[in-house]
Design an enzyme around this catalytic site. Structure first.
Site, short mmCIF file in Angstrom:
data_model
loop_
_atom_site.label_atom_id
_atom_site.label_comp_id
_atom_site.label_asym_id
_atom_site.label_seq_id
_atom_site.Cartn_x
_atom_site.Cartn_y
_atom_site.Cartn_z
N ASN A 136 0.84 -1.22 0.00
CA ASN A 136 0.00 0.00 0.00
C ASN A 136 0.87 1.26 0.00
O ASN A 136 0.39 2.36 0.25
CB ASN A 136 -0.95 0.01 1.21
CG ASN A 136 -0.21 0.06 2.54
OD1 ASN A 136 1.01 0.04 2.58
ND2 ASN A 136 -0.95 0.12 3.63
N GLU A 143 1.80 4.67 7.31
CA GLU A 143 0.68 4.19 6.53
C GLU A 143 0.12 5.31 5.65
O GLU A 143 0.36 6.50 5.91
CB GLU A 143 -0.41 3.68 7.48
CG GLU A 143 0.02 2.50 8.34
CD GLU A 143 0.06 1.19 7.58
OE1 GLU A 143 0.01 1.19 6.33
OE2 GLU A 143 0.15 0.13 8.25
#
Ligand code: GLP
Length: 238
Positions: A136, A143
């Protein structure tokens, strides 16, 4: 951004090890930023082989790892402390005092993040940061959505990262929900960055990175703004 194409994982690992060994030979007091995960494992194996065969010394090398799980003490078998010790440090002549990872069991985790950042600064900053990348686009444990301004901080791991890392655990429920990670700003302050990318599961992330579209929803894209990045990627990822 310089891109080096490797044939496969083994080739990528050899090229990455060679890259690092050359830098260490030029500057035996190098400050290295290190990563965990499956991607750098082959590189570490080759650094160990080279140390044994050619005597490259790590006596004056200082290391800072990107991240550590919250709640795991250094002797926890799944901690990144243990990962690094088993996959690299225990086989080199590096001095224990020169090895740094965030302390995932610090009483005050916010204070620990600040202290980690200060330790890096005091050492004079990171010369070369080795990076892997999540599918991702996460780097370290930054993140999607993490601010590019972030220094070392506490993060909640996404479900997809926990699932990806579950392979190192007995069960996904054992994967922690939180971690301490160097921030994007910390990573970007490194003088040089070496990103390793291997396998089909990383192909779309690499494509995204190389598109040059820089945005916080895809953390690795920030590397487009760094003046000194080398990517070694294998054919399955390219
Ligand atoms: C983990 C680590 C990262 C690593 C990434 C990719 O969550 N925190 O530092 O780069 O995920 O891992 P792998 O190399 O196993 O694909």
């Amino acid at each position: 951004m310089r891109i080096i194409e490797a044939i496969d994982y083994e080739h990528m690992s050899s090229l990455a090890a060679r890259f690092l060994i050359d830098k260490i030979s030029t500057n035996p007091e190098l400050v290295l930023g290190l990563a965990t995960g499956g991607t750098p494992r082959g590189t570490y194996k080759r650094l160990i082989e080279d140390h044994r065969m050619n005597g490259t010394s790590y006596k004056e090398i200082t290391t800072y790892n990107l991240d550590e799980y919250v709640g795991f003490s250094p002797d926890n078998p799944n901690s990144y402390h243990t990962f690094m010790s088993e996959n690299l440090f225990s086989e080199l002549d590096i001095q224990k005092n020169n090895i740094h990872l965030p302390n995932g069991v610090a009483l005050d985790l916010v204070e620990e993040c600040k202290a980690y950042e200060e330790r890096i600064e005091k050492t004079g900053g990171i010369d070369i940061q080795l990076l892997g990348m999540g599918s991702n686009g996460h780097i370290g444990f930054n993140e999607p959505g993490t601010s590019f301004e972030a220094n070392t901080h506490l993060v909640e791991l996404t479900q997809s990262t926990r699932e990806a890392n579950a392979r190192f655990f007995n069960h996904i429920d054992d994967v922690p929900h939180e971690a301490i990670t160097m921030g994007i700003a910390t990573i970007m302050r490194s003088r040089e960055i070496l990103l390793l990318v291997s396998g089909e599961t990383k192909r779309s992330a690499l494509k995204e990175l190389l598109s040059g579209d820089v945005r916080e929803s895809f953390p690795a894209s920030v590397l487009n703004r760094h003046p000194h990045v080398t990517i070694i990627a294998d054919q399955k990822a390219l």
